[in-house]
Design an enzyme around this catalytic site. Structure first.
Site, PDB file in Angstrom:
ATOM      1  N   ARG A   1     -10.820   0.540  24.540  1.00 35.49           N
ATOM      2  CA  ARG A   1     -10.240  -0.742  24.943  1.00 35.49           C
ATOM      3  C   ARG A   1      -9.236  -1.252  23.922  1.00 35.49           C
ATOM      4  NH1 ARG A   1     -12.777  -2.980  29.249  1.00 35.49           N
ATOM      5  NH2 ARG A   1     -14.825  -2.114  29.800  1.00 35.49           N
TER       6      ARG A   1
ATOM      7  N   ARG B   1     -27.227  -2.231  40.713  1.00 35.09           N
ATOM      8  CA  ARG B   1     -26.620  -1.640  39.516  1.00 35.09           C
ATOM      9  C   ARG B   1     -26.420  -2.716  38.451  1.00 35.09           C
ATOM     10  NH1 ARG B   1     -20.712  -1.424  38.665  1.00 35.09           N
ATOM     11  NH2 ARG B   1     -20.218  -0.052  36.905  1.00 35.09           N
TER      12      ARG B   1
ATOM     13  N   THR C   1     -16.303   2.509  43.754  1.00 31.49           N
ATOM     14  CA  THR C   1     -15.054   1.896  43.296  1.00 31.49           C
ATOM     15  C   THR C   1     -14.128   1.451  44.422  1.00 31.49           C
ATOM     16  OG1 THR C   1     -15.123   3.455  41.420  1.00 31.49           O
ATOM     17  CG2 THR C   1     -13.221   1.999  41.581  1.00 31.49           C
TER      18      THR C   1
ATOM     19  N   LYS D   1     -21.466  10.242  36.153  1.00 29.19           N
ATOM     20  CA  LYS D   1     -20.284   9.662  36.783  1.00 29.19           C
ATOM     21  C   LYS D   1     -19.096  10.606  36.576  1.00 29.19           C
ATOM     22  CE  LYS D   1     -19.750   5.189  36.105  1.00 29.19           C
ATOM     23  NZ  LYS D   1     -19.703   3.902  35.357  1.00 29.19           N
TER      24      LYS D   1
END
Length: 477
Positions: A76, A35, A275, A217
């Protein structure tokens, strides 16, 4: 020797693992896909990784797919000169702007439009919690619920309140083009909320002349609510538990994970669980028992692949982590708790003949004590269906396209081989198959195998036949 198993292992590349030498070792220990996390790095740094992956793959004679993971509309904290200390009940202000003393800068222009008084704002993977008090002049005033510091460039989650976010950002578009130009095998789309988000990404892929499968996702509650429709338009699903566990209660995540995997099995789509699977191995040479159980449970639930993120990208023990995940997977696959030889109901979203043949091949292999299933395929269509049935015997997918071999290597239980066989099935062809098996596998003379493919030519065309074959026997009898 390469450590192979039925469950596939996705390893994220980063500072700890991007060199040719480390990639080579990761493949040998059992990594089956790499990935590239485009949230970090540049096009050039990721291109270097692709070059090293392809080189190591050629050296080892394996087909390793590459997943380009788009950053997506991640919100962010802006560039603040240093961490800002905060205290409980303190009032702070957030705004989409450059750093100004007294304001927390945010890189999302829609923040003031998407939240309302009473909403929660979570920062730094949930380490900081805020409650919105008011919105004035594009500025959000909030109260600190918990947390010590606000740090630069840390992620922000607005649970249930991201309506203004674009599904695909300009940075994503840049990396979609990059993925196509460099023959990547999969694209992962972050923060999918509904089916039309996936369609937007696919339109960009088509616009740039690509045909790369999209893995959605699932990391937002909205995506869970719209799961069936998202799975239908996606080529695969990733259970991305990081942000999912922030935007909903961590207590809900285990059941949601099972729900997502069940839907992917129902729709015959590939599924990755991701994760913090072996998070402790970022710093320690062994995982916790809970982490080992987490990996095993994902496999028993029916995931095709389990993924390592920071553990291999930035951890101290990237190679050891892959080796540990392979051991956990092997032990799980060899236990009585792993379910094999499924028979799925015929799904009208797929062609009927390949589904019926895949079901029959698994049942016949079990009834006849066959030692393997050989699936000849140009596009990988039928081997993908076979993977969801979890055959108890090895499934060898043989294709005349290297890209098909790479892409199939993400699917559970598939062992892929590249071979240009454009011939009619007959006695001569069966002899060539026998010779191929003797050279490339541990299968022995007189053992039975199940062959599926297309007639008149094995690989071209659509799957339309199934045959029982005894290796090395006269005329295959």
């Amino acid at each position: 020797m390469i450590h192979k198993g039925k469950t596939k292992i996705v390893a994220t590349l980063g500072p700890a693992s991007s060199s040719y030498e480390v990639i080579y070792k990761l493949i040998k220990e059992g990594a089956t896909m790499f990935r590239l996390n485009t949230s970090h790095g540049t096009v050039d740094t990721h291109l270097d990784k692709i070059i090293n992956i392809r080189k190591a793959s050629r050296e080892l004679g394996v087909y390793i797919p590459i997943l380009v993971d788009l950053q997506g509309p991640k919100i962010r904290v802006g560039n603040i000169p240093e961490p800002i200390e905060i205290t409980k009940d303190e009032k702070i202000r957030l705004k989409a702007c450059d750093y100004v003393h007294g304001l927390i800068p945010v890189d999302y222009a829609g923040i003031a439009d998407d939240v309302k008084p009473g909403d929660k704002i979570l920062l730094d993977d949930g380490k900081v919690g805020l409650e919105v008090l008011s919105i004035n002049d594009c500025t959000v005033q909030a109260k600190v619920l918990y947390g010590d510091y606000i740090r630069p460039r840390k992620g922000i989650n607005l649970p249930g309140a991201t309506a203004s976010l674009d599904a695909v950002t300009p940075r994503d578009v840049e990396f979609i083009k990059f993925a196509i130009e460099n023959n990547a095998d999969y694209i992962a789309q972050s923060f999918v909320r509904e089916a039309k988000d996936v369609e937007i990404a696919k339109n960009y892929i088509k616009e740039f002349g690509g045909k790369i499968p999209v893995i959605s996702k699932i990391e937002k509650p909205q995506a869970v609510e719209n799961l069936e429709e998202i799975v239908k338009v996606s080529d695969g699903i990733m259970v991305a538990r990081g942000d999912l566990g922030i935007e909903m209660s961590p207590a809900e995540v285990p059941i949601v994970q099972k729900f997502i995997i069940k839907e992917t099995i129902k729709q015959r789509k590939v599924c990755i669980v991701a994760t913090q699977m072996l998070e402790t191995m970022m710093e320690e040479p062994i995982p916790t028992r809970a982490e080992a159980c987490d990996v095993a449970n994902a496999i028993m639930d029916g995931a095709d692949a389990v993924m390592l993120s920071g553990e291999t990208a930035a951890g101290k023990y990237p190679v050891e982590t892959v080796a540990m995940m392979r051991k956990i997977a092997d032990n799980t696959e060899n236990s009585k708790f792993c379910t094999y030889n499924l028979s799925l109901d015929i799904n009208n979203d797929y062609e009927l003949s390949p589904q019926a043949i895949a079901n029959a091949a698994v049942k016949m292999a079990q009834d006849l004590n066959a030692k393997a299933i050989l699936a000849f395929s140009h596009t990988g269509y039928t081997p993908k269906l076979l993977a969801k049935l979890r055959s108890s015997v090895p499934v060898m997918a043989i294709s005349d396209l290297e890209q098909t071999c790479r892409r199939l290597n993400l699917y559970w239980g598939l062992d892929t081989y590249y071979k240009e066989w454009d011939e009619v099935l007959g006695h001569n062809m069966l002899e060539k198959i026998d010779a191929f098996l003797f050279e490339n596998t541990n299968l022995k003379k007189d053992e039975r195998i199940i062959i599926i493919g297309s007639i008149p030519k094995l690989i071209t065309g659509r799957t339309n036949f199934i045959r029982v074959h005894r290796i090395g026997a006269p005329e295959g009898r």
